[in-house]
Design an enzyme around this catalytic site. Structure first.
Site, PDB file in Angstrom:
ATOM      1  N   HIS A 181      34.742  38.688  46.980  1.00  0.00           N
ATOM      2  CA  HIS A 181      36.011  38.818  47.714  1.00  0.00           C
ATOM      3  C   HIS A 181      36.129  37.745  48.793  1.00  0.00           C
ATOM      4  O   HIS A 181      37.191  37.155  48.990  1.00  0.00           O
ATOM      5  CB  HIS A 181      36.108  40.198  48.388  1.00  0.00           C
ATOM      6  CG  HIS A 181      36.104  41.351  47.441  1.00  0.00           C
ATOM      7  ND1 HIS A 181      35.018  42.161  47.249  1.00  0.00           N
ATOM      8  CD2 HIS A 181      37.082  41.835  46.622  1.00  0.00           C
ATOM      9  CE1 HIS A 181      35.311  43.098  46.365  1.00  0.00           C
ATOM     10  NE2 HIS A 181      36.546  42.930  45.966  1.00  0.00           N
ATOM     11  N   GLY A 190      40.642  36.897  41.403  1.00  0.00           N
ATOM     12  CA  GLY A 190      39.381  36.399  40.878  1.00  0.00           C
ATOM     13  C   GLY A 190      39.406  36.301  39.365  1.00  0.00           C
ATOM     14  O   GLY A 190      39.955  37.176  38.690  1.00  0.00           O
ATOM     15  N   LYS A 239      36.934  36.727  37.625  1.00  0.00           N
ATOM     16  CA  LYS A 239      36.071  37.820  37.138  1.00  0.00           C
ATOM     17  C   LYS A 239      36.913  38.827  36.343  1.00  0.00           C
ATOM     18  O   LYS A 239      36.511  39.277  35.280  1.00  0.00           O
ATOM     19  CB  LYS A 239      35.414  38.485  38.349  1.00  0.00           C
ATOM     20  CG  LYS A 239      34.864  39.868  38.138  1.00  0.00           C
ATOM     21  CD  LYS A 239      33.535  39.846  37.465  1.00  0.00           C
ATOM     22  CE  LYS A 239      32.781  41.151  37.743  1.00  0.00           C
ATOM     23  NZ  LYS A 239      33.601  42.350  37.508  1.00  0.00           N
TER      24      LYS A 239
END
Lengths: 321, 321
Positions: A42, A188, A190
């Protein structure tokens, strides 16, 4: 370095008022939406946001709209105090932490206060989309009933096992965009599918917001950072490394000429299964449209979701050949 | 009175730029979304908008997203030249006419220009929402795939016979809100369900926009104004008066104590059918949640849709007892 104390805002109106005031002063605003329990991943999004805007808003909100009643909403990790400490010390700082209580509660709205004299139940969205898709928002009897759906991109990968997930993500991001009114928002990679879905939604709905995708942050052993990692036992954590290991192996193999996706996927599935993981999916897809690819001819991304014990982890790697 | 020449804007970016410039000068902006072929009903929306904002934007766009392939998109009446003349002479004037060409065309977007090297078809939203719901946007192979759905309110009344309609309306209004960035938007109560859906969407998605509902404009004989009236033959027009006549009759009966909806509806259905109309629906519903009401105890609205020849007309009347 002196720590910068972020302003904490919980009310929608106050949040929007702050943004409009800042914009009227010529400042641009970057939003980093999170569900809290912050980690270095983050914080890297925040650092990315600093490259694109003058001011940074971090939102912390565990969104019930993206969890189905059978998923881990109630056990999703949370640590607002720890989050605040991290946000105070992030390089460049954070201007606002927006942590609303319940973004699906409209009880202060005048038309909801009104008693319904015709004896009709005004609560409950009434059964989702007709496909039996119901999130924790409907389950709790919220009057919320508007959902944003990115119909094609939401279907594959994580959408298969989590049918309410991307509907909930697209909707809460829309709400946050309307409340915070940012110029830029950072997501992100991810959550690769989520990033692509938000990009697509922003294009399709004509939001005036730039979407930035930020690279995956990994621990030194290769594990992609995730709030859910906190639930892994030390043994499970060790086993979970098989995901990033298999992705790296696939990328190397592709670079050396192995472009058959079936072979690349089988090898990764074997590695993870042998390590004790249970595969949800392992797909090599086009980076743009997320459609499955049989032979790598252009930019693809290898996306994997697997369970280790009771924890479902996702990871991915872009392969550009 | 000197006619005011509106600025005509067709490009999204130019539209938003104008709005932001005006807002930075402290001006508020009212949006009146239309599909053109303007009549006195539209002009009354503009006059209503003048009560709520400094500047007025009228959008003219026939939205393919709200028509199913079997509906009347291709024959929907259009007269841009006539519309411009009317807008020039409306009291108080109009500041901008926003008439975009195709709001679902993203060919200028960089990520669509990119050749898809993996051999995947990047076009087509791929089959709608899985319920076989497809509008003219998907039919034309647009890459657009994001839809806003107000899941409960969109289902009844017009939603029954027009399954893509409100999905298309909510989506195009979202797009227009993001492009025009108004402070206020005015919708006609003629499209009662649409007005309520937009109100609900604005609440659920946290739009910072005030939604104003404007009263129905009727011809002197009682017919609610509609662009589709242009398709009625003189005989059909005469028969179509049975709708407003039956609504007025029901309202009067309710005021006099007839609160049983079954009786009120049967009487209206009889009147319209005897006049030669074919009922799509005749429902007395709660004004807020649009749920069917058996006995009038609070504010309701009597909504009717009926066919006269090839023309489907809708009308409604609020009954406050």
């Amino acid at each position: 370095m002196a720590a910068k104390e972020p302003l904490v805002i919980t009310a929608k109106d106050e949040m929007r008022k702050w943004s409009r005031k800042m914009r009227s002063q010529g400042k641009s605003i970057g939003l980093v939406p999170t569900m809290g329990y912050l980690h270095q991943g983050h914080l890297s999004l925040i650092q990315e946001a600093h490259k694109h805007s003058h001011l940074i808003v971090v939102s912390i909100y565990v969104n019930p709209g993206q969890f189905s009643p059978s998923e881990d909403l109630s056990t999703y990790p949370s640590d607002l105090h720890g989050d605040m400490l991290k946000l105070k010390s992030v390089p460049g700082g954070v201007d606002v932490v927006f942590c609303p209580k319940n973004l699906y509660d409209y009880n202060n709205d005048s038309d909801e206060k009104q008693k319904n004299k015709n004896g009709n139940e005004n609560l409950g969205a009434g059964g989702g989309d007709g496909n039996g898709v119901v999130s924790c928002v409907e389950e709790k009897g919220s009057v919320h009933e508007t959902w944003v759906r990115v119909e094609r991109l939401e279907k594959g990968l994580c959408g298969k096992s989590r049918p309410v997930f991307f509907r909930g993500v697209a909707t809460i991001v829309t709400k946050l965009f309307h409340i915070v009114e940012p110029d830029v928002a950072v997501f992100g990679k991810k959550d690769y599918q989520q990033w692509r879905i938000i990009q697509r939604m922003v294009r399709d709905l004509d939001f005036a917001i730039e979407i930035v995708g930020s690279e995956i942050t990994r621990d030194s052993d290769g594990l992609a950072l995730s709030s859910r990692n906190a639930h892994l036992s030390p043994e499970e954590r060790q086993k979970a490394l098989s995901i990033s290991r298999s992705l790296s192996k696939a990328k190397a193999a592709a670079k050396e000429g192995q472009v058959k996706c079936r072979e690349l996927k089988d090898s990764a599935i074997l590695t993870i299964t042998q390590a004790g993981g249970r595969i949800d999916y392992a797909e090599i897809v086009d980076q743009e449209n997320l459609k499955s690819v049989e032979e790598i001819k252009g930019p693809v991304v290898f996306c994997i979701a697997a369970w280790f014990g009771k924890v479902r982890l996702i990871d991915n790697m872009e392969i550009d050949i």
